[in-house]
Motif scaffolding. Sequence first.
Motif, short mmCIF file in Angstrom:
data_model
loop_
_atom_site.label_atom_id
_atom_site.label_comp_id
_atom_site.label_asym_id
_atom_site.label_seq_id
_atom_site.Cartn_x
_atom_site.Cartn_y
_atom_site.Cartn_z
N GLY A 51 -7.86 4.68 1.24
CA GLY A 51 -7.96 5.09 2.64
C GLY A 51 -6.89 6.10 3.00
O GLY A 51 -6.71 7.12 2.33
N ASP A 52 -6.15 5.80 4.07
CA ASP A 52 -5.08 6.70 4.52
C ASP A 52 -3.71 6.33 3.96
O ASP A 52 -2.71 6.91 4.38
N SER A 53 -3.67 5.38 3.03
CA SER A 53 -2.39 5.00 2.41
C SER A 53 -2.21 5.76 1.09
O SER A 53 -2.13 5.17 0.01
N GLN A 54 -2.17 7.08 1.20
CA GLN A 54 -2.01 7.93 0.03
C GLN A 54 -0.99 9.02 0.34
O GLN A 54 -0.76 9.36 1.50
N PRO A 55 -0.35 9.58 -0.71
CA PRO A 55 0.53 10.72 -0.48
C PRO A 55 -0.26 11.84 0.18
O PRO A 55 -1.46 11.99 -0.11
N PRO A 56 0.34 12.64 1.08
CA PRO A 56 1.76 12.59 1.48
C PRO A 56 2.05 11.57 2.60
O PRO A 56 3.19 11.48 3.04
N MET A 57 1.03 10.83 3.05
CA MET A 57 1.26 9.86 4.12
C MET A 57 2.12 8.69 3.65
O MET A 57 2.80 8.04 4.44
N LEU A 58 2.09 8.40 2.35
CA LEU A 58 2.79 7.25 1.80
C LEU A 58 3.65 7.72 0.64
O LEU A 58 3.21 8.50 -0.20
N LYS A 59 4.89 7.23 0.60
CA LYS A 59 5.80 7.62 -0.47
C LYS A 59 5.24 7.22 -1.83
O LYS A 59 4.70 6.12 -1.98
N ALA A 60 5.38 8.10 -2.79
CA ALA A 60 4.88 7.83 -4.14
C ALA A 60 5.58 6.61 -4.73
O ALA A 60 6.77 6.37 -4.49
N PHE A 61 4.83 5.83 -5.50
CA PHE A 61 5.35 4.61 -6.13
C PHE A 61 5.70 4.92 -7.57
O PHE A 61 4.89 5.47 -8.32
N GLU A 62 6.92 4.57 -7.95
CA GLU A 62 7.37 4.81 -9.32
C GLU A 62 7.03 3.62 -10.21
O GLU A 62 7.27 2.47 -9.84
N GLY A 63 6.48 3.87 -11.38
CA GLY A 63 6.16 2.80 -12.31
C GLY A 63 4.80 2.19 -12.05
O GLY A 63 3.98 2.73 -11.31
N GLU A 64 4.55 1.04 -12.68
CA GLU A 64 3.26 0.36 -12.56
C GLU A 64 3.27 -0.59 -11.37
O GLU A 64 4.31 -1.11 -10.97
N TYR A 65 2.08 -0.82 -10.83
CA TYR A 65 1.94 -1.78 -9.74
C TYR A 65 1.99 -3.21 -10.29
O TYR A 65 1.54 -3.48 -11.40
N THR A 66 2.50 -4.11 -9.47
CA THR A 66 2.31 -5.54 -9.69
C THR A 66 1.69 -6.12 -8.43
O THR A 66 1.78 -5.53 -7.35
N PHE A 67 1.05 -7.28 -8.57
CA PHE A 67 0.47 -7.91 -7.39
C PHE A 67 1.54 -8.23 -6.35
O PHE A 67 1.33 -8.09 -5.15
N ASN A 68 2.71 -8.65 -6.81
CA ASN A 68 3.80 -8.97 -5.88
C ASN A 68 4.25 -7.73 -5.09
O ASN A 68 4.58 -7.83 -3.91
N ASP A 69 4.27 -6.56 -5.75
CA ASP A 69 4.61 -5.32 -5.06
C ASP A 69 3.62 -5.05 -3.93
O ASP A 69 4.01 -4.69 -2.81
N LEU A 70 2.34 -5.20 -4.23
CA LEU A 70 1.31 -4.90 -3.24
C LEU A 70 1.35 -5.88 -2.07
O LEU A 70 1.16 -5.50 -0.91
N VAL A 71 1.61 -7.15 -2.37
CA VAL A 71 1.72 -8.15 -1.31
C VAL A 71 2.95 -7.89 -0.45
O VAL A 71 2.90 -8.04 0.78
N ALA A 72 4.04 -7.49 -1.07
CA ALA A 72 5.25 -7.17 -0.30
C ALA A 72 4.98 -6.04 0.69
O ALA A 72 5.53 -6.04 1.80
N GLU A 73 4.13 -5.09 0.31
CA GLU A 73 3.79 -4.01 1.24
C GLU A 73 2.96 -4.52 2.41
O GLU A 73 3.09 -4.03 3.54
N ILE A 74 2.09 -5.50 2.17
CA ILE A 74 1.34 -6.11 3.27
C ILE A 74 2.29 -6.83 4.22
O ILE A 74 2.16 -6.73 5.45
N ILE A 75 3.27 -7.55 3.68
CA ILE A 75 4.24 -8.24 4.52
C ILE A 75 5.04 -7.24 5.34
O ILE A 75 5.35 -7.48 6.53
N GLU A 76 5.36 -6.09 4.75
CA GLU A 76 6.07 -5.04 5.49
C GLU A 76 5.24 -4.58 6.69
O GLU A 76 5.77 -4.34 7.79
#
Length: 266
Positions: A51-76
Amino acid sequence: MLHYRKHMLSPDHEWVVFVHGAGGSSSIWYRQVREFRKNFNVLLVDLRGHGDSQPPMLKAFEGEYTFNDLVAEIIEVLDDAEVREAHFVGISLGCILIRILGEMAPERVKSMVMGGAIIRLNLRSRVLVGLGNAFKRVIPFMWLYRLFAWVIMPRRRHRESRSLFVSQAKKLCQKEFIRWFRLTYGVNPLLRLFEDRELPIPTLYLMGDEDYMFLPPVQRMVQRQTRFTRLEIIPESGHVVNVDRPELFNELSIGFIRQAALRPAA
């Protein structure tokens, strides 16, 4: 931060947060938003790379995703939107994120509605994921995504669901697709943990009777997890139940959330 949209009735109304699956976006809830807005405050989230959660609207993520990373972003997002606790509605892989959120921050989760939930990858789905992982860098990802969509949603009446997810997936770039695909490739150990442990959070699984790849594992799990967990099988529906049968999906979800909202705090 992830892109999100709020629809607020009042500070006194319950919050409902919608979490889409891989390759989708918050737009897949278009048949839910109108009905839910009549009853609840609504928060719609676009997951990273969607959706709209893509660069340049969202800072690029370094490295591989983990499920915990993605959930932490939802909590944010919850913190930024000032949503202390909410009922969560997910579809497909979004259900995995909600389940992890229930583990990481159970005080934020009042109930969970899991549509087209993925509890275990059967042999056919593991073969598909294995082939996809082997060829993900040499085959255009939309070929793989269309193949998965046809295998998971094969019937004529699933056509709208297939078309919606394919159209949303076109907005992903190859790099993002590969990152999300790697998450799926290693998901089975995590899913086994979900099968073995029932969270003390009211949970409703809404599964299509034609979701032949993912319904049987959910049925087996719900037979063991009976204290907080319910299953409703939606007739004439495939994997994407909120699109195939939106009226019934809305009716069952809203009724369940209203019940859960009345449940005394633990």
